[in-house]
Design an enzyme around this catalytic site. Structure first.
Site, short mmCIF file in Angstrom:
data_model
loop_
_atom_site.label_atom_id
_atom_site.label_comp_id
_atom_site.label_asym_id
_atom_site.label_seq_id
_atom_site.Cartn_x
_atom_site.Cartn_y
_atom_site.Cartn_z
N SER A 1 78.19 78.74 41.74
CA SER A 1 78.34 80.12 41.26
C SER A 1 78.78 81.09 42.36
O SER A 1 79.14 82.23 42.06
CB SER A 1 77.03 80.61 40.65
OG SER A 1 75.98 80.56 41.59
N SER A 2 78.80 80.62 43.63
CA SER A 2 79.23 81.50 44.71
C SER A 2 79.41 80.69 45.99
O SER A 2 79.13 79.49 46.02
CB SER A 2 78.21 82.63 44.96
OG SER A 2 76.98 82.08 45.42
N GLY A 3 79.87 81.37 47.04
CA GLY A 3 79.91 80.80 48.37
C GLY A 3 80.66 79.48 48.51
O GLY A 3 81.73 79.28 47.94
N SER B 1 74.03 71.44 55.60
CA SER B 1 72.86 71.81 56.38
C SER B 1 73.15 73.10 57.15
O SER B 1 74.07 73.83 56.83
CB SER B 1 72.46 70.67 57.32
OG SER B 1 71.24 70.97 57.96
N TYR C 1 62.59 77.34 56.34
CA TYR C 1 63.98 77.00 55.99
C TYR C 1 64.49 75.90 56.92
O TYR C 1 65.08 74.91 56.46
CB TYR C 1 64.86 78.24 56.11
CG TYR C 1 66.34 77.98 55.95
CD1 TYR C 1 66.88 77.67 54.71
CD2 TYR C 1 67.20 78.05 57.05
CE1 TYR C 1 68.25 77.43 54.57
CE2 TYR C 1 68.55 77.81 56.92
CZ TYR C 1 69.07 77.50 55.68
OH TYR C 1 70.42 77.26 55.53
N ALA D 1 62.79 73.72 58.58
CA ALA D 1 62.08 72.46 58.31
C ALA D 1 62.68 71.73 57.11
O ALA D 1 62.84 70.51 57.12
CB ALA D 1 60.60 72.73 58.07
N LYS E 1 65.77 71.94 56.08
CA LYS E 1 67.07 71.42 56.46
C LYS E 1 66.93 70.25 57.43
O LYS E 1 67.70 69.29 57.36
CB LYS E 1 67.91 72.53 57.09
CG LYS E 1 68.41 73.56 56.09
CD LYS E 1 69.30 72.92 55.03
CE LYS E 1 69.95 73.93 54.12
NZ LYS E 1 70.83 73.29 53.11
N ASN F 1 80.52 84.21 55.72
CA ASN F 1 80.61 85.36 54.81
C ASN F 1 80.43 84.94 53.36
O ASN F 1 81.36 84.97 52.56
CB ASN F 1 81.95 86.09 55.00
CG ASN F 1 83.15 85.17 54.77
OD1 ASN F 1 83.04 83.93 54.82
ND2 ASN F 1 84.30 85.77 54.55
#
Length: 307
Positions: free
Chosen positions: A19-21, A142, A156, A158, A160, A190
């Site tokens: 849905s993004s990125g 990652s 977070y 941990a 990853k 971004n």
């Protein structure tokens, strides 16, 4: 899909977090290059315009919530109807900031569900099919926080780090079956995730006022920091490695790709930390074996006992 015989045929990609990125960028890039894409998101109804865009170009958009224990069934259902997944890209993730002591267990479990257990469930479903076909690829996204500790990102990081190790092991295990596994280490880019870092529910203890940890919590929770990374450029590099073109040509069997100037700095920090540890404790590190023991040292640290 091993490097010595990388196919030029269209591949079928199942991508999470579309849905993004990065998920959306990878979906668009794969489609633009003639591949078949199975885009997924937790709630497709929230992005009807994206669903229409992808399906109009021949793709499929599927609801997939990787926090659900049975999310791997999506892959089983696809394979059962004859859709062989060539590339599984685990992109979707969540982030949360706060001192390590601030998180309650429910918050920790929520981050681990999305960032570790979710990808693992999908890998566990997809890999047996790839293994039997002697073809396929798993791409796990990652972060530098998984490689080197980052203030206020303990939970977070941990999640990853757990995914990182699992990915590295899978890479080794799948070599005999010509299934490729790639770990993508990302710096800051971004994408909308920059402004979506949650803060632990427990208020920051006044004792942290003025500390570097408090500054990190503030910056990460507001997204008020400079981001140099262009996620579309990074996506191109990832795509190239998957298909064996551009910067990925001849490097299809690499286990990891680091992306971002801040990721490069993080790698430098990790090197320095490990080198320092060996400088300080190298002698004792190499002198704690059983007296008289003779063990071969190499990539395989387990040596079978002789009868």
């Amino acid at each position: 899909m091993a490097s010595e015989s990388s196919p030029k045929r269209p591949l079928t990609w199942l991508i999470t977090g579309c849905s993004s990125g990065f998920g959306l960028a990878l979906t668009r890039m794969a489609q633009a290059n003639g591949h078949n894409v199975l885009a997924t998101s937790r709630n497709p109804a929230r992005t009807p315009e994206l669903v229409s865009e992808i399906t109009a170009k021949g793709g499929e958009w599927i609801r997939l919530d990787q926090d659900e224990p049975d999310c791997g069934q999506v892959i089983e259902d696809l394979e059962a109807r004859g859709v062989a997944i060539d590339v599984l890209a685990n992109v979707a993730a969540t982030s949360m900031t706060g001192p390590v002591e601030s998180f309650d267990e429910s918050e920790v479990r929520r981050v681990m569900e999305t960032n570790f257990f979710g990808p693992y469930r999908l890998m566990r479903a997809a890999v047996p099919h790839m293994r039997k076909r002697r073809s396929g690829m798993v791409v796990n996204f990652s972060s530098g926080a998984g490689m080197e500790a980052n203030l206020s990102l303990g939970v977070y990081g941990a999640s990853k780090a757990a995914l990182d190790d699992l990915t590295k092991v899978l890479h080794k295990e799948m070599k005999d079956f010509k299934v490729r596994v790639l770990l993508v280490y990302l710096g800051s880019f971004n994408t909308p995730m920059v402004g979506k870092t949650e803060v632990a529910a427990k208020p920051l203890d006044p004792d942290y006022e003025g500390t570097t940890t408090a500054q990190y919590v503030d910056v990460l929770s507001t997204g008020n920091f400079v981001v140099n990374g262009d996620h579309v450029k990074a996506t191109q590099a990832i795509y190239d490695v998957v298909v064996g073109e551009g910067v990925g040509k001849g490097h299809e069997d690499e286990i990891m790709i680091p992306l971002g100037v801040d990721m490069a700095a993080r790698i430098g920090q990790t090197r320095e930390r490990l080198d320092h540890a060996m400088e300080v404790f190298g002698d004792i590190c190499n002198n704690v074996d059983i007296d008289g023991a003779s063990v071969g040292v190499g990539q395989n640290t387990f040596v079978k006992k002789s009868n």
